[in-house]
Design a protein around this motif. Sequence first.
Motif, PDB file in Angstrom:
ATOM      1  N   TYR A  24     -31.949 -43.566 -38.783  1.00 32.96           N
ATOM      2  CA  TYR A  24     -31.891 -44.952 -38.299  1.00 32.96           C
ATOM      3  C   TYR A  24     -33.157 -45.392 -37.581  1.00 32.96           C
ATOM      4  O   TYR A  24     -33.253 -46.532 -37.121  1.00 32.96           O
ATOM      5  N   VAL A  67     -25.306 -50.073 -34.137  1.00 34.52           N
ATOM      6  CA  VAL A  67     -24.789 -48.699 -34.261  1.00 34.52           C
ATOM      7  C   VAL A  67     -24.503 -48.131 -32.878  1.00 34.52           C
ATOM      8  O   VAL A  67     -25.316 -48.268 -31.955  1.00 34.52           O
ATOM      9  N   ASP A 101     -20.542 -43.475 -33.537  1.00 38.63           N
ATOM     10  CA  ASP A 101     -20.684 -43.517 -34.991  1.00 38.63           C
ATOM     11  C   ASP A 101     -21.569 -42.383 -35.508  1.00 38.63           C
ATOM     12  O   ASP A 101     -21.484 -42.006 -36.683  1.00 38.63           O
TER      13      ASP A 101
END
Length: 592
Positions: A513, A523, A527
């Motif tokens: 990410y 996010v 998660d």
Amino acid sequence: MVKRVHAAVLAAMDLPRQWLFRMVERFRIGPQLFLVLLATAIGALTGLGAVAFLLLIRLFKSFFFGVLYSAMAPAPYLIFLLPALGGLLIGPLIHFFPREAKGDGVPAAMETIALGGGIIKPRTVALRTITAAITIGSGGSVGREAPIAQIGAAVGSMVGQLLRVSGERMRNLVGCGAAGGIAAVFNAPMGGVFFALEVLLGDFSAQTFPLIVIASVAAVSVSRAILGNVLIFSVPTFVLESFPQIIFCGILGAACGAIAQLFIRSLDATENKFSSSKIPVWLRAAVGGGLTGIIAIGFPQVLGTDDIALDQAIHGALPWMLLLAIGFLKIAATSFSLGSGGSGGVLGPSLFIGGTIGALAGTAANALFPNVAGSVGGYTLIGMAAFLAPMVGAPLTAILILFEISGNYEIILPLLVAVINAMLISGAISRFSLYTRHLHKKGVDLVRGREEGVLKTLMVRDVMKKEVLTIPSSASFRQLSARFLEEHVDYFYLNDSEGALIGVVSFRDIRPYLMEEGLWDLVRVKDLATSNPVSVTPGESLFDVLIKFGYKNVAVLPVIDDPHSRKLIGIIHRREVLEAYQRRIMSSIREE
């Protein structure tokens, strides 16, 4: 003052080491040849040490039985005073040096090799040599092999210390000396080799084996040159004539395995009884010797290492009732002698007990099946090996010692059957031999290897860190990445409202990410996190922790208080486990 003396000793040791290395360079001796020469020298010195120890035993034996017992001729029942007097003589040494002077020295040597880097102090060997010689010479029911093995191990250790060799090389040199000692006392080179490999080193590598063989052969050659090539027993030929003999040997092996565990527990219980008694430490060996002597009033065969009685058993010259009596009374006598603090080994008594069991089985087999049973002497030899193997946890050693004693190829098959059965039955009762049981009581488990033994003595609570970095599960990816940059760590942990561990997130988890800046505020940590991660508790051993590290391939594991509440209380690093192992090894070396 002490430091100056120590420095002077080190300086004195430098001179022969430097001279030796100059000779090696001058004659261009390669590393392999140098090791062969070292092994030969250690074996030869061990052979001389073994001869000296055997002569010392003869000296004390001539004093106790040649001088004192001769004076007791009008009252032979006073024989019980001899082992009691021997125990009284070694009492002060046991009182002031309990660790060095008493008991069987083999477990101490095993611990030293595994945890102490093979460093053996000369004082330990000197004390155990004196106490063992007095114990055996006065009639104590102990064997000669443990002190001789320790003499050899000390020779190897001193050579290694002189040359300042590495830890692994030191272990090999100590093994060379111990093998030479056992080989010299039993006149069995290969038996000595496998005793060192199976019992002391637990290592059958190609680098170790040749050196130990060389040392063992050198020790036997020296002892034979001085004492002569004399067999311990006069062994009759054993002929394998029928399949029922194999069955009889299997039954004999099973019986030996069970009785060996009885012997181990008897030794353990007697030692515990004396240790917890109110008898002064300096007097305990005398009491144990006196109890051994009382047994000897009616059954003098239990004294010392009575090779005459065992030779008679091999030739079927002892009645079954006497065999039964002296076999079990030998268990009691040895338990009294060793459990009270007397010094010596168990190999000799084990061979005696196994021999009487074998002779008893052979006598019974011949009475019931005279046409197929075979000679009593064959069962006696097989019983000796079948009893010795589970006692010391060394089946190959037992087989080879008895094979070298008999020199008979036909005995191999029944010997294998009996030893395998003995090991199976003994293992079903307990996974420990006498030596490993003794170490296990001290918290050292060498059954599966020396590294495992060290790691099992260390707990998570000893090395864990209580500082834990946590992050809320609702935190955003932006907040998480900022924390990673700020703290310079690889892991953050997630707790619930009660402090229980519910997840872990690593720097590896955020990599996908990093280039997706548009998702940084969307996010959440929950998660990305791994839920219910593998964890450890403070009471787990570092051996178990190392397995979990390998299973998950991680560098850090969380520590929880218990598996039910899973409250996070700390972390443990893989490197800290290895550092703790190294510290324990170095600490053991310094203590020695």
